[in-house]
Design an enzyme around this catalytic site. Sequence first.
Site, PDB file in Angstrom:
ATOM      1  N   THR A   1       0.831  -1.206   0.000  1.00 61.02           N
ATOM      2  CA  THR A   1       0.000   0.000   0.000  1.00 61.02           C
ATOM      3  C   THR A   1       0.869   1.262   0.000  1.00 61.02           C
ATOM      4  O   THR A   1       0.393   2.343  -0.320  1.00 61.02           O
ATOM      5  CB  THR A   1      -0.918   0.043   1.234  1.00 61.02           C
ATOM      6  OG1 THR A   1      -0.103  -0.051   2.418  1.00 61.02           O
ATOM      7  CG2 THR A   1      -1.924  -1.104   1.222  1.00 61.02           C
TER       8      THR A   1
ATOM      9  N   ASP B   1       0.304  -4.184  18.557  1.00 59.67           N
ATOM     10  CA  ASP B   1       0.280  -3.643  17.193  1.00 59.67           C
ATOM     11  C   ASP B   1       0.790  -2.201  17.166  1.00 59.67           C
ATOM     12  O   ASP B   1       0.314  -1.373  16.408  1.00 59.67           O
ATOM     13  CB  ASP B   1      -1.133  -3.728  16.574  1.00 59.67           C
ATOM     14  CG  ASP B   1      -1.157  -3.367  15.094  1.00 59.67           C
ATOM     15  OD1 ASP B   1      -0.103  -3.395  14.449  1.00 59.67           O
ATOM     16  OD2 ASP B   1      -2.260  -3.046  14.583  1.00 59.67           O
TER      17      ASP B   1
ATOM     18  N   TRP C   1      -0.827   6.141   9.890  1.00 59.65           N
ATOM     19  CA  TRP C   1       0.027   6.417   8.724  1.00 59.65           C
ATOM     20  C   TRP C   1      -0.111   7.853   8.225  1.00 59.65           C
ATOM     21  O   TRP C   1       0.754   8.340   7.497  1.00 59.65           O
ATOM     22  CB  TRP C   1      -0.330   5.470   7.563  1.00 59.65           C
ATOM     23  CG  TRP C   1      -1.703   5.739   7.071  1.00 59.65           C
ATOM     24  CD1 TRP C   1      -2.848   5.159   7.521  1.00 59.65           C
ATOM     25  CD2 TRP C   1      -2.088   6.723   6.119  1.00 59.65           C
ATOM     26  NE1 TRP C   1      -3.932   5.730   6.904  1.00 59.65           N
ATOM     27  CE2 TRP C   1      -3.489   6.680   6.035  1.00 59.65           C
ATOM     28  CE3 TRP C   1      -1.384   7.627   5.327  1.00 59.65           C
ATOM     29  CZ2 TRP C   1      -4.205   7.533   5.186  1.00 59.65           C
ATOM     30  CZ3 TRP C   1      -2.098   8.476   4.499  1.00 59.65           C
ATOM     31  CH2 TRP C   1      -3.499   8.411   4.432  1.00 59.65           C
TER      32      TRP C   1
ATOM     33  N   CYS D   1     -12.920  -6.048   7.839  1.00 59.35           N
ATOM     34  CA  CYS D   1     -13.623  -5.444   6.698  1.00 59.35           C
ATOM     35  C   CYS D   1     -15.065  -5.060   7.044  1.00 59.35           C
ATOM     36  O   CYS D   1     -15.534  -3.997   6.668  1.00 59.35           O
ATOM     37  CB  CYS D   1     -13.644  -6.416   5.513  1.00 59.35           C
ATOM     38  SG  CYS D   1     -12.017  -6.714   4.799  1.00 59.35           S
ATOM     39  N   HIS D   2     -15.763  -5.970   7.758  1.00 56.30           N
ATOM     40  CA  HIS D   2     -17.200  -5.750   7.977  1.00 56.30           C
ATOM     41  C   HIS D   2     -17.525  -5.029   9.283  1.00 56.30           C
ATOM     42  O   HIS D   2     -18.685  -4.739   9.542  1.00 56.30           O
ATOM     43  CB  HIS D   2     -17.954  -7.073   7.883  1.00 56.30           C
ATOM     44  CG  HIS D   2     -17.986  -7.634   6.488  1.00 56.30           C
ATOM     45  ND1 HIS D   2     -18.855  -7.169   5.520  1.00 56.30           N
ATOM     46  CD2 HIS D   2     -17.231  -8.583   5.884  1.00 56.30           C
ATOM     47  CE1 HIS D   2     -18.647  -7.836   4.380  1.00 56.30           C
ATOM     48  NE2 HIS D   2     -17.667  -8.691   4.570  1.00 56.30           N
TER      49      HIS D   2
HETATM   50 CA    CA Z   1      -0.551  -3.669  12.160  1.00 51.81          CA
END
Ligand code: CA
Length: 729
Positions: free
Chosen positions: A207, A347, A435, A653-654
């Site tokens: 990405t 994370d 980001w 996603c959902h």
């Molecule tokens: Ca991550």
Amino acid sequence: MPSFRSSLRSDSLPGGPIPLLAALAVAMLIGACSTSLLGGDASEKTAAAATPAAVDSKRLLGADKEPGSWMSHGRTYSEQRFSPLNKIDTTNVDELGLAWSFDFETERGIEATSIVVDGVMYATSAWSIVYALDARTGAQLWRFDPKVAKDKSRHACCDVVNRGVAVWKGQVFFGALDGRLIALDAKTGEVNWEIATVDPELPYTITGAPRIIRGNVLIGNGGAEYGVRGFVSAYDVESGDLVWRFYTVPGDPSKGFENDAMEMAATTWNGEWYELGGGGGTVWDSMAHDPELDLLYIGVGNGTPWNQEIRSPGGGDNLFLSSIVALRPDTGEYVWHYQTTPGETWDYTATQHIILAELEIDGVERKVLMQAPKNGFFYVIDRATGELISAEKYMNLTWASHVDLETGRPIETENARYLDGPQLTFPSYLGGHNWHPMSFNPKTGLVYIPVLDFPANYGLPENFEYKPGLPNLGIDGITGSLPDDQAERDALGALVKGRLVAWDPSKQEEAWRVEHPGTWNGGTLSTAGDLVFQGTSNGEFVAFRADNGERLWSFPSQTGIVAPPMTFEIDGEQYVSVNVGWGGAFALVFGEYVQAESMPNVSRVLTFKLGSTGTLPEVEWTRRVEFNPPAQQADAATIREGYSLYQDICLGCHGLNAVSGLLIPDLRGSAYIQNQVAWDSVLRDGALRANGMAAFGEQIDAEESAAIRAYVIQQAWRGQALAEGKPQP
Ligand code: CA
């Protein structure tokens, strides 16, 4: 739209799959694909320079002598995202208006920084589609679609986004979501070469934007949520040949090490991380370069799984997870590293934007590197040696009390690692800053950070089994979900905040802040006109005074903005441009908040100049979920199992608790929940593969599929009751 038509020559459509008339018809149907030429220079030529994108080392190193161009991702190798242009300033910014807009065809997150050089803008949309536009008018010169398979979206943790291209000597380089690196002819958009930078069988994605140093194009990858071994690669710009590759985590020690750095890193790991997908540590976004020191800086991501107790039982720093690593750009040789989060387990990536600057600290000018990684500390590091100069909290973080400047290590708080039970922790896995690029203004000495401020509840899973191709986070999905009780949900929602923070890196303190209505806001641009530009999740593009945060101007963008703005100058006219279109991780996962606070996706380039008065066509969009749930036939234990599976596999996603951010269908309103056969045809067999819903039949068996459906049906009944103001079932 005379300019648009004159530029739409059949030879400007690479591959020529779209006949000219059909393309025109499509353009008209979608409201002009699209240039609304609002600035009034319709008669000006739209052709690009004879040799477009003629960027080389000399031009990039001299970027400040050519402030009208924006030739690389962060404008300069220092990635400051500061423009010396000052024709638009605090005294006239209120005259800024829309000069032109261009509609992308996609309806997913837009995160790219456009490159503008030699009169051409190179923009990217979701699904890694690249556009060359006349920077003055927005007229399309060419478009290239790498035709990424839609079901590759199953490996994109955080939307099918792309953050932009790099250009070099007449070529345009970009990473496709499926891991290809592609070189296009800047003049025509035709493919010069393309190579797979990753094993296509593994859940890698790209990405991030490539960077180019002396004829090597540098590219990393993503995928650590699923299970990969991170690395960054350098390819020759002309041939596409691999020049070097640097892995960020060690492989199986019994097979030997690629270099001394990997051997050293392996001493900081325990267990068999290489069997759990590869340890993670992906380099999915930030890079910076100091040509004098001859160093390339890369930001390294989280581990696979997140939970260190599973990944590396008994601890260890797990180098180079969550680290900034300095490499030699010509060889990939390791020089130094600084690890922001030793033994990361939340994370807390250090892939966030890296800025190089000269700062006066305690009366001494220092060459520094600055980062505000996910973990909530703002780091100032000596970029020659990697020595930590200072670290302070830029947001309300709770996992550590402070960073010990002697050791460079954080001092963790009690139960920060959630080993003794669930722990509500600031920041969440989306970080205090994600980001979205920050920017540095050397005039004010301030860094402008798009800050996120909200927690996540971390807990250990009851049992963990590594499942290839699925998310492998190693945390308990139900612990991390929204509370069942609506009052508790609302209380948690009240903690979810986003703001623009102006940070003084020399003093390591906040200079000013602007609280935003929404959470997931755009990256920032600083200019010598004493301005900071930022888009917001609630659909405004705003200019603030750089010294005090006063709001000076805004434009309604009709959609949430997450991408950072950029600015350029052509024929003496300064333009400010931003790619708009709501999306990204927060937009997908936090549907509960998104449905309440945010805007739909309308993906466009918006470009502004002084004196323009353009407007956008009205957008009609409904965000209502139509509930029509079938009767619940499953028992409570099955629903609970479905809940756990849903949170582990589907929420990326959902949406958390089956509440979608509406970029992707809200399953509670889906016709496919009506019966199990229809449900399985999609979930297990891939009936909607072409829409991006992959076939999960190899990973999810029939019983598990039924359990997930039962959970979604329960959430649909709950959603319907809430919508009708009735008690929850
Ligand atoms: Ca991550």
